[in-house]
Design a protein around this motif. Sequence first.
Motif, mmCIF file in Angstrom:
data_model
loop_
_atom_site.group_PDB
_atom_site.id
_atom_site.type_symbol
_atom_site.label_atom_id
_atom_site.label_comp_id
_atom_site.label_asym_id
_atom_site.label_seq_id
_atom_site.Cartn_x
_atom_site.Cartn_y
_atom_site.Cartn_z
ATOM 1 N N ASN A 99 0.844 -1.195 0.000
ATOM 2 C CA ASN A 99 0.000 0.000 0.000
ATOM 3 C C ASN A 99 0.882 1.249 0.000
ATOM 4 O O ASN A 99 1.415 1.653 1.029
ATOM 5 C CB ASN A 99 -0.915 -0.006 1.235
ATOM 6 C CG ASN A 99 -1.810 1.212 1.281
ATOM 7 O OD1 ASN A 99 -2.355 1.620 0.267
ATOM 8 N ND2 ASN A 99 -1.967 1.802 2.470
ATOM 9 N N ASN A 100 1.034 1.843 -1.182
ATOM 10 C CA ASN A 100 1.867 3.038 -1.319
ATOM 11 C C ASN A 100 0.992 4.292 -1.328
ATOM 12 O O ASN A 100 0.212 4.509 -2.261
ATOM 13 C CB ASN A 100 2.700 2.974 -2.600
ATOM 14 C CG ASN A 100 3.896 2.070 -2.457
ATOM 15 O OD1 ASN A 100 4.219 1.610 -1.355
ATOM 16 N ND2 ASN A 100 4.564 1.796 -3.567
ATOM 17 N N ARG A 112 -1.481 9.329 -2.618
ATOM 18 C CA ARG A 112 -2.626 8.543 -3.094
ATOM 19 C C ARG A 112 -3.713 8.497 -2.021
ATOM 20 O O ARG A 112 -3.935 7.479 -1.370
ATOM 21 C CB ARG A 112 -2.183 7.130 -3.488
ATOM 22 C CG ARG A 112 -1.170 7.117 -4.613
ATOM 23 C CD ARG A 112 -0.816 5.695 -5.053
ATOM 24 N NE ARG A 112 -1.997 4.987 -5.550
ATOM 25 C CZ ARG A 112 -2.647 4.073 -4.881
ATOM 26 N NH1 ARG A 112 -2.264 3.744 -3.628
ATOM 27 N NH2 ARG A 112 -3.704 3.483 -5.395
ATOM 28 N N THR A 115 -6.334 5.420 -0.683
ATOM 29 C CA THR A 115 -5.770 4.069 -0.805
ATOM 30 C C THR A 115 -5.950 3.245 0.464
ATOM 31 O O THR A 115 -6.007 2.016 0.392
ATOM 32 C CB THR A 115 -4.276 4.142 -1.187
ATOM 33 O OG1 THR A 115 -3.812 2.824 -1.490
ATOM 34 C CG2 THR A 115 -3.439 4.720 -0.053
ATOM 35 N N ASP A 138 4.080 2.007 2.045
ATOM 36 C CA ASP A 138 5.052 2.981 1.540
ATOM 37 C C ASP A 138 6.428 2.365 1.276
ATOM 38 O O ASP A 138 7.422 2.636 1.972
ATOM 39 C CB ASP A 138 5.176 4.148 2.526
ATOM 40 C CG ASP A 138 3.882 4.951 2.636
ATOM 41 O OD1 ASP A 138 3.108 4.944 1.662
ATOM 42 O OD2 ASP A 138 3.647 5.557 3.692
ATOM 43 N N SER A 168 -0.634 1.396 -5.928
ATOM 44 C CA SER A 168 0.410 2.388 -6.139
ATOM 45 C C SER A 168 0.150 3.157 -7.423
ATOM 46 O O SER A 168 -0.832 2.911 -8.137
ATOM 47 C CB SER A 168 1.783 1.712 -6.209
ATOM 48 O OG SER A 168 2.817 2.663 -6.220
ATOM 49 N N ILE A 178 7.554 4.430 -3.875
ATOM 50 C CA ILE A 178 7.290 5.809 -3.438
ATOM 51 C C ILE A 178 8.437 6.745 -3.824
ATOM 52 O O ILE A 178 8.307 7.971 -3.720
ATOM 53 C CB ILE A 178 7.049 5.879 -1.912
ATOM 54 C CG1 ILE A 178 8.279 5.361 -1.153
ATOM 55 C CG2 ILE A 178 5.786 5.092 -1.547
ATOM 56 C CD1 ILE A 178 8.199 5.598 0.346
ATOM 57 N N ALA A 209 -3.155 0.444 -10.341
ATOM 58 C CA ALA A 209 -2.170 1.423 -10.813
ATOM 59 C C ALA A 209 -2.466 1.726 -12.268
ATOM 60 O O ALA A 209 -2.941 0.853 -13.008
ATOM 61 C CB ALA A 209 -0.746 0.888 -10.665
ATOM 62 N N ASP A 237 -4.014 7.200 -10.985
ATOM 63 C CA ASP A 237 -2.820 6.503 -10.517
ATOM 64 C C ASP A 237 -1.879 6.332 -11.703
ATOM 65 O O ASP A 237 -1.656 5.234 -12.205
ATOM 66 C CB ASP A 237 -3.191 5.134 -9.933
ATOM 67 C CG ASP A 237 -3.738 5.262 -8.524
ATOM 68 O OD1 ASP A 237 -3.314 6.173 -7.804
ATOM 69 O OD2 ASP A 237 -4.594 4.442 -8.153
#
Length: 330
Positions: A99-100, A112, A115, A138, A168, A178, A209, A237
Amino acid sequence: MVKTGAASNKSQGNKNEQKKLKTSDGSKRKKVVRRNSQGDKENLPECVQKTNGPKRKREPLEPTSNISDHYPKKKRAVSTKSELYSMSNRPLGYCLIVNNFNFEGTLQLRNRTGTDKDKDDLTRVFEKMAFKVEVRDDLQASDIQNVLKEFAERDHSQMDAFACCILSHGEKGSVLGIDGKPVPIRELTNLFANCHTLVNKPKLFFIQACQGNEAQQGVWMADGQENTTEERTFEEDSHTATSHSVPIEADFLIGIATVEYHKAFRHKTDGSIFIQELCNQLESGCPRKEDIHSILTKVNSIVSSKILQGHKQMPEVRYTLTKALVLPMK
């Protein structure tokens, strides 16, 4: 002289007997031939007896496709065990969620927002499917590679599947860390293609993404067909596109939020349209024993029907599954 006369009489008698035998055999054969030539109906079988009536008109042959089969066909025994992936182990498998959110270190990529909603919903749904969920937040590009390598080297022998969800920014064929650096999806899947404890087991990847910067335009539809409208605020994204491709090996499934070269949309508070619909369809379809292909087809249909900031989004599923996959749901 007497002896000679007796011998001659005896030989003459033998000749007469042979002549009688020949005559009797010949007469019998002549009689048989004579009867057949006369056409004696009493001695002929019914199938060759002549009739004096009118000839029956020959009817056209009936196509064999219209002739009913008088012999019952044997039903093929279908072995569900050989046509379905086994889903009996608990936990079913690992589910890794990358999870970025924080992209503040880059110049052209925004954070983002929304998210975390995707992360929470994916965690809930995959735990209900008996996966052991682990979240990594991240990650830079190198960290993404390292953590997937770590999972590929784990022992999956007591599990039946593996799942990975990556949230991401992205570009064609890649996801971004990131730090803004791309990681080809091909490199990530290849790590699991070489995992011996996941051979013949499904390996699932769901990627939220963008795959490029192009906005997908809608097309005119016939009267009576409507698109679902979305007036809320969505973000992209996205990133610049490169030339990576996404080949996959056996027993893989890769669900991507959008087709190549195009943008994927994410709501600032409600999460991405693709991941949210994926969670909805898994929760509704898995309890009904629907296979993953049917579920993802519904996801494609619903997402593609929406209008997002005046544009469209078409998810894409690529798979090399060799059996039907029916995921369990608690």
